[in-house]
Design a protein around this motif. Structure first.
Motif, short mmCIF file in Angstrom:
data_model
loop_
_atom_site.label_atom_id
_atom_site.label_comp_id
_atom_site.label_asym_id
_atom_site.label_seq_id
_atom_site.Cartn_x
_atom_site.Cartn_y
_atom_site.Cartn_z
N ALA A 191 10.40 7.77 -2.88
CA ALA A 191 10.33 9.02 -1.59
C ALA A 191 11.43 9.90 -2.08
O ALA A 191 11.19 11.21 -2.07
CB ALA A 191 10.55 8.40 -0.47
N GLU A 192 12.65 9.79 -2.17
CA GLU A 192 13.71 10.50 -2.71
C GLU A 192 13.58 11.19 -3.80
O GLU A 192 13.51 12.51 -4.22
CB GLU A 192 15.15 9.99 -2.61
CG GLU A 192 16.33 10.67 -2.79
CD GLU A 192 17.55 10.06 -2.84
OE1 GLU A 192 18.79 10.71 -3.01
OE2 GLU A 192 17.59 8.90 -2.75
N GLU A 193 12.96 10.43 -4.89
CA GLU A 193 12.74 10.90 -6.44
C GLU A 193 11.62 11.99 -6.15
O GLU A 193 11.77 12.96 -6.97
CB GLU A 193 12.18 9.84 -7.21
CG GLU A 193 12.03 10.30 -8.49
CD GLU A 193 11.17 9.42 -9.41
OE1 GLU A 193 10.49 9.58 -10.40
OE2 GLU A 193 11.38 8.08 -9.03
N GLU B 223 0.68 -1.02 0.16
CA GLU B 223 0.05 -0.09 -0.14
C GLU B 223 0.97 1.24 -0.01
O GLU B 223 0.40 2.31 -0.60
CB GLU B 223 -1.01 -0.08 1.19
CG GLU B 223 -2.05 -1.19 1.25
CD GLU B 223 -2.73 -0.83 -0.18
OE1 GLU B 223 -3.39 0.09 -0.32
OE2 GLU B 223 -3.01 -1.99 -0.79
N THR B 224 2.01 1.22 0.90
CA THR B 224 2.94 2.33 0.58
C THR B 224 3.61 2.61 -0.60
O THR B 224 3.45 3.73 -1.03
CB THR B 224 4.12 2.13 1.63
OG1 THR B 224 3.60 1.93 2.93
CG2 THR B 224 4.81 3.42 1.86
N THR B 225 3.78 1.44 -1.38
CA THR B 225 4.28 1.73 -2.82
C THR B 225 3.36 2.11 -3.60
O THR B 225 3.51 3.36 -4.43
CB THR B 225 4.58 0.31 -3.26
OG1 THR B 225 5.43 -0.25 -2.49
CG2 THR B 225 5.11 0.57 -5.02
N ARG B 226 1.86 1.93 -3.50
CA ARG B 226 0.77 2.66 -4.26
C ARG B 226 0.50 3.90 -4.01
O ARG B 226 0.42 4.71 -4.87
CB ARG B 226 -0.48 1.94 -3.79
CG ARG B 226 -0.54 0.48 -4.57
CD ARG B 226 -2.03 -0.18 -4.02
NE ARG B 226 -2.37 -1.38 -4.82
CZ ARG B 226 -3.61 -2.10 -4.68
NH1 ARG B 226 -4.35 -1.72 -3.80
NH2 ARG B 226 -3.91 -3.05 -5.50
N VAL B 227 0.87 4.40 -2.67
CA VAL B 227 0.76 5.80 -2.41
C VAL B 227 1.82 6.62 -3.18
O VAL B 227 1.34 7.68 -3.77
CB VAL B 227 1.04 6.12 -0.78
CG1 VAL B 227 1.09 7.60 -0.43
CG2 VAL B 227 -0.39 5.64 -0.32
N LEU B 228 3.03 6.19 -3.08
CA LEU B 228 3.97 6.93 -4.11
C LEU B 228 3.88 6.70 -5.51
O LEU B 228 4.26 7.68 -6.10
CB LEU B 228 5.32 6.22 -3.42
CG LEU B 228 5.80 6.61 -2.11
CD1 LEU B 228 7.00 5.69 -1.72
CD2 LEU B 228 6.40 8.16 -2.03
#
Length: 373
Positions: free
Chosen positions: A344-346, A314-319
């Motif tokens: 997150a850095e990108e 789900e965290t991946t989907r948010v990003l």
């Protein structure tokens, strides 16, 4: 039972023997919008299923992380697929029809079908259909399946659980379906990973990276997430989706399936032993991940739990497709969060240490009211 005249859509890059999509092909319609515009509409009362995010195409370094992680953990993924497949086969045998929830469930459903075919020589029917939070499941698709396979036992499949919203949606949808059509369905959701303790049918309850979560349509048969917009979907239609033919050169969907499937011959014995062990126990659900969500909501003064997306998937989907505010991280050294730290850095998203949670990480969605598109 009403007669369903719709037929499976010839869409996506998977083999028809692997999966049939019960979706309406909306490929010729412009449904995409920017993440900020979509988020603004969603937070102003619109629904996420009415439009699509623009498909994020990651840089080469990110795709390399996907392949590296996949090579490193392909046997672990295969074992978890095997464990849940063995349970399905023990419970329902050759009478099962696999029904994966598009789109994260689709590759998992294919892997389960492949495992059972290899191990038991039985090719279970497999369909991919739409379920949408707060809108329910595609009843026309379910009626089609039951029309084609009278007396069969449907087994719903997804990739992983987050805080359990889709599990609860599925239970509610099955109850409504039974009231409406007098047809009872098993609402148990089969998943590879169940970190939120939302189901009793899983491969593991560890919050680990299922590599297909890293990418969007390019690891899901080039099929978009599903759409339910009354402008394009009539009452007798299946829910809709798009086939991104323009991304054919980037597609790795079948490579992913084949790479995991090649591991099945080595994990069969362990998978069956683990499955029988799980079936012999009285498993609880409890949705214990919701405790983390409530704590995070209080700690960060977040008005809606919808803005909190726990777990690696789900965290991946948010990003990839929402407007992230920050990422909470239990263990930034875990190999399962490398791609999250890179994204997150990108995107310039803050990563904050938050060691006291069950999940490896959690994505928080930004409140966008007043922001300019």
């Amino acid at each position: 039972m009403q007669k369903i005249l719709n037929k499976p859509a010839k869409m996506g890059t998977y083999l028809e023997d692997d999966v049939l999509f019960l979706l309406k092909d909306l490929s010729d319609i412009v449904l995409e919008d920017t993440a900020l515009n979509r988020e603004t509409k969603i937070q102003s009362g619109g629904h996420y299923s009415e439009s699509l995010p623009i498909e994020y195409q990651p840089p080469k370094e990110y795709v390399k992380v996907f392949w590296d992680t996949l090579q490193q953990y392909k046997q672990k993924v295969a074992l978890c697929v095997g464990i849940v497949s063995e349970q399905i086969f023990q419970l329902k045998g050759s009478n099962a029809v696999l029904v994966s929830l598009a789109r994260a469930g689709t590759p998992v459903g294919i892997l389960i079908k492949r495992y059972i075919k290899l191990k038991y020589g039985i090719s279970l029917p497999h369909y991919s259909i739409s379920i949408i939070r707060d809108k329910g499941i595609d009843e026309n698709a379910l009626l089609y399946i039951q029309q084609e396979h009278p007396g069969a036992e449907i087994q719903f499949v997804d990739g992983w659980t987050g805080k359990g919203a889709i599990s609860l949606e599925l239970t509610n949808a099955c109850r409504k379906y039974e009231e409406k059509f007098r047809l009872k369905l098993d609402d148990t959701l089969a998943v590879i990973a169940d970190p939120g303790c939302c189901t009793t049918l899983y491969g593991t309850r560890e919050d680990f990276l299922i590599p297909s979560a890293c990418l969007n349509s390019t690891v899901s048969g080039l099929v978009s997430r599903t759409v339910l917009n009354e402008a394009f979907i009539g009452k007798d239609d299946f829910h809709g989706a798009k086939f991104y033919r323009n991304l054919l050169s980037e597609d790795v969907s079948n490579e992913f399936i084949n790479l995991i499937s090649e591991e099945f011959s080595t994990i069969g014995k362990e998978a069956k032993e683990s499955a029988l062990n799980l079936l012999s126990r009285e498993l609880e659900t409890g949705f214990i991940g919701l405790e983390d969500v409530k704590k995070i909501q209080a700690d960060f003064s977040i008005e809606s739990a919808h803005y909190i997306k726990p777990g690696v998937g789900e965290t991946t989907r948010v990003l990839l497709r929402r407007v992230p505010w920050k990422i909470l991280m239990r263990d930034p050294s875990s190999p399962f969060v490398k791609h999250i730290l890179m994204l997150a850095e990108e995107k310039g998203v803050e990563v904050q240490a938050y060691p006291d949670m069950k999940y490896l990480c959690c994505g928080l969605i930004k409140k966008v009211k007043g922001m300019q598109a």
